[in-house]
Design an enzyme around this catalytic site. Structure first.
Site, mmCIF file in Angstrom:
data_model
loop_
_atom_site.group_PDB
_atom_site.id
_atom_site.type_symbol
_atom_site.label_atom_id
_atom_site.label_comp_id
_atom_site.label_asym_id
_atom_site.label_seq_id
_atom_site.Cartn_x
_atom_site.Cartn_y
_atom_site.Cartn_z
ATOM 1 N N CYS A 185 -2.085 0.694 -0.302
ATOM 2 C CA CYS A 185 -3.188 0.264 -0.783
ATOM 3 C C CYS A 185 -3.192 -1.371 -0.393
ATOM 4 C CB CYS A 185 -3.803 0.298 -2.334
ATOM 5 S SG CYS A 185 -2.305 -0.664 -3.251
ATOM 6 N N THR A 186 -4.506 -2.092 -0.612
ATOM 7 C CA THR A 186 -4.758 -3.437 0.013
ATOM 8 C C THR A 186 -3.620 -4.299 -0.466
ATOM 9 O OG1 THR A 186 -7.062 -3.047 -0.466
ATOM 10 C CG2 THR A 186 -6.573 -5.249 0.073
#
Ligand SMILES: [Zn+2]
Ligand SMILES: [Zn+2]
Length: 303
Positions: A185-186
């Site tokens: 994820c980010t």
């Protein structure tokens, strides 16, 4: 004028009195003139704050004084405090809204039963040794994955984090349960939880990337296993880790009207619609092209 900085951080650690920590953090930020958004739960803290550099440094020192936050990593990000006009400090059931607060246990080392952390170089080593057996599993929503993802990644059909549990339990991904699965994820916070939820549901070999896509992209630019742009939750909307005109850059995002490559999400021209869709510059310049496909079929426009 002093330089303005943005700080990103999270830490999973048991917090017995989240309300007390929330009040302390709010007072601390107010006294330093910081703005941004901080979530506290009984599982830890997740924040993005901005302000003048000396205040931000003072914030780090004060926050690390809390025993559970002593080893917390703070990451400076591009952008300025002007991106966050307000301060919001809240207590929530979950730091990441998967909708299963009772499913997560946290101790002094973080989330219990989470995936093995891999540094960016270790991600590539895993793929070098295990080859196509390795599966990248996107821990973000479909819109984020629409402009960038790891090579051949599995992108779950989710609009929000809340949709993940049903998606994982649907049986669609059961064939991955015996393969090495790398969640991403980010910045890594969502995978701390997602990787533990996957393991609880029978995925035997689960990894997560230290520092998420951001750290991987900073390490490899256009020369690694990441393809396309990173969706970011501020006014920039997206960022690239290398030159987007470079031959190594893989354009993932496609205009919904003409399939031209684009990284730009735009609001549908129908003010009631609220959908954000990928529309290229060319199409965005026409009236018909400024709507999402659903709205375009219902409005009468001169093409
Ligand atoms: Zn187009
Ligand atoms: Zn629309």
């Amino acid at each position: 004028m002093a330089i303005s900085k943005i700080l990103l951080y999270y830490r999973f650690t048991p917090i017995t009195d989240p309300t007390a920590v929330m009040l302390w953090q709010r007072t601390l930020c107010e006294s330093l003139g910081l703005t941004g958004r901080i979530l506290i739960s009984r599982h830890g803290i997740n924040g993005t704050v901005g302000g003048e550099l000396p205040s931000v440094k003072r914030y780090i020192r004060a926050t690390r004084a809390y025993p559970g936050f002593r080893d917390m990593e703070f990451k400076f990000s591009e952008g300025s405090a002007a991106d966050f006009p307000r301060l919001s400090v809240k207590v929530r059931e979950e730091l990441v809204a998967f909708g299963v607060p009772g499913d997560i246990d946290v101790d002094d080392d973080g989330v219990v039963g989470g995936g093995v952390h891999l540094k960016p170089e270790e991600v590539n080593e895993l793929v070098d040794t295990r080859g196509d057996e390795v599966v990248f599993f996107d821990g973000r929503n479909a819109m984020e994955a629409g402009i960038g993802r790891f090579r051949d990644a599995v992108v779950p059909d989710v609009e929000t984090t809340h949709d993940f549990i049903d998606e994982i339990e649907s049986g669609k991904y059961d064939d991955l349960k015996d393969r090495p699965v790398v969640t991403y994820c980010t910045g890594g916070v969502r995978c701390e939880v997602l990787s533990a939820l996957l393991r609880k549901r029978g995925f035997r070999e689960v990894y997560q990337i230290d520092g998420g896509i951001v750290r991987y992209g900073e390490t490899y630019g256009n020369d690694g296993l990441w393809e396309g742009s990173l969706y970011v939750f501020d006014r920039r909307m997206h960022m690239e880790f290398g030159d987007a005109t470079d031959h190594n850059f893989v354009q993932i995002g496609r205009c919904i009207h003409c399939t031209e490559g684009t990284n730009t999400y735009r609001n549908c021209a129908n003010g009631q619609c609220r959908r954000q869709v990928l529309i290229c510059d060319g199409c965005a310049g026409t009236e018909a092209g400024s709507y999402c496909t659903g709205c375009r079929s219902t409005v009468s426009v001169d093409a």
